[in-house]
Design an enzyme around this catalytic site. Structure first.
Site, mmCIF file in Angstrom:
data_model
loop_
_atom_site.group_PDB
_atom_site.id
_atom_site.type_symbol
_atom_site.label_atom_id
_atom_site.label_comp_id
_atom_site.label_asym_id
_atom_site.label_seq_id
_atom_site.Cartn_x
_atom_site.Cartn_y
_atom_site.Cartn_z
ATOM 1 N N ASP A 92 1.907 3.120 4.610
ATOM 2 C CA ASP A 92 1.210 1.879 4.969
ATOM 3 C C ASP A 92 1.029 1.771 6.482
ATOM 4 O O ASP A 92 0.002 1.275 6.964
ATOM 5 C CB ASP A 92 2.007 0.680 4.437
ATOM 6 C CG ASP A 92 1.093 -0.434 3.941
ATOM 7 O OD1 ASP A 92 -0.127 -0.216 3.854
ATOM 8 O OD2 ASP A 92 1.601 -1.523 3.628
ATOM 9 N N GLU B 29 -3.944 -10.258 10.672
ATOM 10 C CA GLU B 29 -2.646 -10.869 10.370
ATOM 11 C C GLU B 29 -1.566 -10.482 11.368
ATOM 12 O O GLU B 29 -0.583 -11.195 11.544
ATOM 13 C CB GLU B 29 -2.168 -10.468 8.968
ATOM 14 C CG GLU B 29 -3.206 -10.603 7.872
ATOM 15 C CD GLU B 29 -3.911 -9.298 7.582
ATOM 16 O OE1 GLU B 29 -4.438 -8.687 8.542
ATOM 17 O OE2 GLU B 29 -3.934 -8.879 6.417
ATOM 18 N N LYS C 38 3.667 -3.448 10.053
ATOM 19 C CA LYS C 38 2.654 -2.391 10.186
ATOM 20 C C LYS C 38 1.362 -2.935 10.774
ATOM 21 O O LYS C 38 0.622 -2.218 11.451
ATOM 22 C CB LYS C 38 2.422 -1.707 8.844
ATOM 23 C CG LYS C 38 2.083 -2.633 7.678
ATOM 24 C CD LYS C 38 0.626 -2.695 7.354
ATOM 25 C CE LYS C 38 0.375 -3.518 6.087
ATOM 26 N NZ LYS C 38 -1.023 -3.583 5.686
ATOM 27 N N SER D 35 -9.261 -0.834 9.092
ATOM 28 C CA SER D 35 -8.155 -1.687 9.529
ATOM 29 C C SER D 35 -8.641 -2.771 10.493
ATOM 30 O O SER D 35 -9.049 -2.496 11.613
ATOM 31 C CB SER D 35 -7.072 -0.835 10.209
ATOM 32 O OG SER D 35 -6.079 -1.665 10.773
ATOM 33 N N ARG D 36 -8.580 -4.020 10.060
ATOM 34 C CA ARG D 36 -8.998 -5.122 10.923
ATOM 35 C C ARG D 36 -8.015 -5.340 12.063
ATOM 36 O O ARG D 36 -8.405 -5.784 13.143
ATOM 37 C CB ARG D 36 -9.184 -6.398 10.111
ATOM 38 C CG ARG D 36 -8.013 -6.786 9.234
ATOM 39 C CD ARG D 36 -8.392 -7.941 8.307
ATOM 40 N NE ARG D 36 -7.331 -8.251 7.373
ATOM 41 C CZ ARG D 36 -7.193 -7.679 6.178
ATOM 42 N NH1 ARG D 36 -8.051 -6.753 5.794
ATOM 43 N NH2 ARG D 36 -6.208 -8.023 5.366
ATOM 44 N N ASN D 37 -6.740 -5.017 11.842
ATOM 45 C CA ASN D 37 -5.765 -5.160 12.922
ATOM 46 C C ASN D 37 -5.987 -4.114 14.002
ATOM 47 O O ASN D 37 -5.860 -4.405 15.195
ATOM 48 C CB ASN D 37 -4.349 -5.064 12.347
ATOM 49 C CG ASN D 37 -3.978 -6.286 11.537
ATOM 50 O OD1 ASN D 37 -3.664 -7.340 12.077
ATOM 51 N ND2 ASN D 37 -4.032 -6.166 10.215
ATOM 52 N N VAL E 78 -9.451 -12.021 9.402
ATOM 53 C CA VAL E 78 -8.232 -12.414 10.118
ATOM 54 C C VAL E 78 -7.369 -11.186 10.372
ATOM 55 O O VAL E 78 -7.120 -10.387 9.468
ATOM 56 C CB VAL E 78 -7.425 -13.439 9.294
ATOM 57 C CG1 VAL E 78 -6.093 -13.751 9.984
ATOM 58 C CG2 VAL E 78 -8.235 -14.709 9.104
ATOM 59 N N GLY F 247 0.818 -1.211 0.000
ATOM 60 C CA GLY F 247 0.000 0.000 0.000
ATOM 61 C C GLY F 247 0.848 1.256 0.000
ATOM 62 O O GLY F 247 1.954 1.253 -0.531
ATOM 63 N N ALA G 245 -8.506 -2.322 0.461
ATOM 64 C CA ALA G 245 -9.304 -2.838 -0.652
ATOM 65 C C ALA G 245 -10.675 -2.171 -0.710
ATOM 66 O O ALA G 245 -11.237 -1.976 -1.797
ATOM 67 C CB ALA G 245 -9.456 -4.348 -0.510
#
Length: 281
Positions: free
Chosen positions: A136, A173, A83, A146-148, A171, A28, A32
């Protein structure tokens, strides 16, 4: 590859014999979701072969997706792993009511960790302030997509690791990345206190609140060391030693409310957070 603890390009090269110049990575800063909405986004295509990188970059180019190329495949891959770890930390700090000021400190230190780590594993010229690295980190650490970061917020709110993973539809990551970077760092031994803090919480099952508090102290100490190191370029050793003692003493006075004039003006203790109701009042 979490189970193998190697980069995906190395795995493909070793397992299937694909030449490294035929392997590429896409980084990035990019979510998405925003590409699906056709919002302007920038991608970096990494490949050891400049020809292939430019070829793939053209394939991904659209009116709303701009592309650039890089030959720093190792640096891009490790930065992309790290990141996600820092996004977990950012989400955790947000849930624990650390504000934008500390978030900025957190992510600026994260970039320093990326620079130290990537230099240790692949000492080639790279500009970590470029969008593929810094950009990024920022988009993953701050974005609502941001899922994280979401995973970190849940942990900061008191979810267990397993409960947070079960409730999320995607997930995170960074969970697996934390273990992989921690294992790699056992070999290269660079200072990555944010990653270390996340490892304590995620894998040693430590509570987030005290670990993050200890992290803030480490980052403060690190900042003081860097400041004094910079001063060493124009101060003699005796003056630098005196300055360090004076700085430590002044900091203690501030923290304990014992400075000159304290009896007259008092000391103001700011709240760690302010509710919307208090702002309305």
């Amino acid at each position: 590859m979490p189970d193998e603890n190697i980069l995906i390009t190395d795995y493909l090269h070793q397992r299937f014999g694909i030449p490294m110049e035929q392997l590429g990575v896409i980084t990035g800063p990019c979510h998405a979701e925003e590409i699906a909405l056709e919002r302007l986004s920038f991608l970096t295509i990494g490949c050891e072969s400049r020809h292939n990188a430019e070829l793939w970059a053209k394939l991904f180019q659209t009116p709303y997706v701009h592309t650039t190329t890089s030959n720093d495949v190792i640096g891009l891959e490790y930065s992309s792993v790290m990141k996600n770890i820092y996004a977990i930390a950012a989400g955790m700090c947000q849930a624990l009511h650390y504000g934008d000021n500390f978030q900025a400190v957190l992510l600026s230190n994260a970039l320093q960790e990326i620079q130290r780590f990537t230099t240790a594993v692949s000492n080639v010229p790279r500009d970590v302030t470029a969008s593929a690295y810094l950009g990024d980190v920022l988009v993953t650490g701050y974005s609502q997509f941001s899922r994280n970061r979401q995973f970190g917020q849940m942990l900061g709110l008191g979810y267990s690791v397993k409960a947070a993973q079960m409730e999320m539809e995607m997930v995170a990551e960074g969970y697996y990345g934390t273990q992989a970077i921690h294992k790699t760092n056992e070999r290269i031994q660079v200072a990555i206190p944010i990653v270390d803090a996340m490892y304590e919480i995620l894998f040693n099952r430590q509570k987030a609140k005290p670990i993050i508090k200890a992290l803030t102290n480490k980052l403060h100490e690190q900042h003081m060391k860097l400041t004094l190191t910079n001063a060493a370029s124009f101060l003699q050793a005796e003056a630098l030693e005196l300055l360090e003692k004076q700085t430590v003493a002044a900091n203690a006075l501030l923290e304990n409310g014992q400075g000159a004039g304290n009896d007259y003006i008092g000391w103001v203790t700011l709240p760690s957070s302010i509710t919307n109701d208090e702002l309305d009042d």
